[in-house]
Motif scaffolding. Structure first.
Motif, PDB file in Angstrom:
ATOM      1  N   UNK A 256       0.821  -1.210   0.000  1.00  0.00           N
ATOM      2  CA  UNK A 256       0.000   0.000   0.000  1.00  0.00           C
ATOM      3  C   UNK A 256       0.852   1.257   0.000  1.00  0.00           C
ATOM      4  N   UNK A 257       0.321   2.282  -0.644  1.00  0.00           N
ATOM      5  CA  UNK A 257       0.906   3.611  -0.548  1.00  0.00           C
ATOM      6  C   UNK A 257       0.476   4.234   0.779  1.00  0.00           C
ATOM      7  N   UNK A 258       1.417   4.867   1.460  1.00  0.00           N
ATOM      8  CA  UNK A 258       1.132   5.451   2.766  1.00  0.00           C
ATOM      9  C   UNK A 258       1.356   6.954   2.725  1.00  0.00           C
ATOM     10  N   UNK A 259       0.547   7.653   3.487  1.00  0.00           N
ATOM     11  CA  UNK A 259       0.693   9.103   3.541  1.00  0.00           C
ATOM     12  C   UNK A 259       0.500   9.631   4.944  1.00  0.00           C
ATOM     13  N   UNK A 260       1.084  10.793   5.203  1.00  0.00           N
ATOM     14  CA  UNK A 260       0.849  11.553   6.417  1.00  0.00           C
ATOM     15  C   UNK A 260       0.203  12.878   6.026  1.00  0.00           C
ATOM     16  N   UNK A 261      -0.844  13.224   6.755  1.00  0.00           N
ATOM     17  CA  UNK A 261      -1.532  14.486   6.583  1.00  0.00           C
ATOM     18  C   UNK A 261      -1.603  15.176   7.942  1.00  0.00           C
ATOM     19  N   UNK A 262      -1.943  16.443   7.921  1.00  0.00           N
ATOM     20  CA  UNK A 262      -2.147  17.153   9.177  1.00  0.00           C
ATOM     21  C   UNK A 262      -3.280  18.156   9.021  1.00  0.00           C
ATOM     22  N   UNK A 263      -3.889  18.458  10.162  1.00  0.00           N
ATOM     23  CA  UNK A 263      -4.977  19.429  10.158  1.00  0.00           C
ATOM     24  C   UNK A 263      -4.860  20.308  11.386  1.00  0.00           C
ATOM     25  N   UNK A 264      -4.680  21.586  11.148  1.00  0.00           N
ATOM     26  CA  UNK A 264      -4.626  22.570  12.222  1.00  0.00           C
ATOM     27  C   UNK A 264      -6.029  23.128  12.460  1.00  0.00           C
TER      28      UNK A 264
ATOM     29  N   UNK B 266       8.265   1.359  -5.037  1.00  0.00           N
ATOM     30  CA  UNK B 266       9.717   1.513  -4.941  1.00  0.00           C
ATOM     31  C   UNK B 266      10.157   2.301  -3.719  1.00  0.00           C
ATOM     32  N   UNK B 267       9.201   2.573  -2.837  1.00  0.00           N
ATOM     33  CA  UNK B 267       9.547   3.306  -1.624  1.00  0.00           C
ATOM     34  C   UNK B 267       9.870   4.763  -1.855  1.00  0.00           C
ATOM     35  N   UNK B 268       9.541   5.274  -3.048  1.00  0.00           N
ATOM     36  CA  UNK B 268       9.834   6.676  -3.343  1.00  0.00           C
ATOM     37  C   UNK B 268       8.973   7.572  -2.471  1.00  0.00           C
ATOM     38  N   UNK B 269       9.567   8.644  -1.954  1.00  0.00           N
ATOM     39  CA  UNK B 269       8.848   9.535  -1.055  1.00  0.00           C
ATOM     40  C   UNK B 269       8.634  10.899  -1.691  1.00  0.00           C
ATOM     41  N   UNK B 270       7.654  11.597  -1.146  1.00  0.00           N
ATOM     42  CA  UNK B 270       7.303  12.917  -1.664  1.00  0.00           C
ATOM     43  C   UNK B 270       6.866  13.766  -0.486  1.00  0.00           C
TER      44      UNK B 270
END
Length: 125
Positions: free
Chosen positions: A32-40, A55-59
């Motif tokens: 799976x593709x994983x992401x981090x988000x945030x909310x203020x 490929x474990x590429x990050x953004x």
């Protein structure tokens, strides 16, 4: 149903570091593709960082580039967000998200299938 549990948030001072963790309940994490988000408070949820499944590429969002690092441990079904040089504007609830279909990093929250409940990060000046 995939469950995601974030941990590692807290109250720190500007310039400090924190490492967030997100543990997934299933082996689906590994593909799976994983992401981090945030909310203020009073703001929309925004993309912070993501790592692809292929490929474990990050953004990274421009606001955190050079300060935050996303990584994954497929053996532990866990994704991490190392946050260095924290600023007061990094204060938010941080969420991890998972998508089983995409082969690239997704930056839109609407494209992720599963979400954790979030962990609070507060950075004092």
């Amino acid at each position: 149903q995939v469950q995601l549990v974030e941990s590692g948030g807290g109250l720190v001072q500007a310039g400090d570091s924190l490492r967030l963790s997100c543990a997934a309940s299933e082996r689906a994490f590994r593909t799976s593709t994983m992401g981090w988000f945030r909310q203020a408070p009073g703001k929309e949820r925004e993309f912070v960082a993501g790592v692809s499944r292929t490929n474990g590429r990050s953004y990274y969002a421009d606001s955190v580039k050079g300060r935050f690092t996303i990584s994954r441990d497929n053996a532990l079904n866990t994704v991490y967000l190392q946050m260095n040089s924290l600023k007061p504007e990094d204060t938010a609830v941080y969420y991890c998200a998972l998508d089983r279909l995409s082969t690239v990093v997704l930056t839109s929250s609407s494209e992720y299938e599963y979400w954790g409940r979030g962990t609070q990060v507060t950075v004092s000046s």
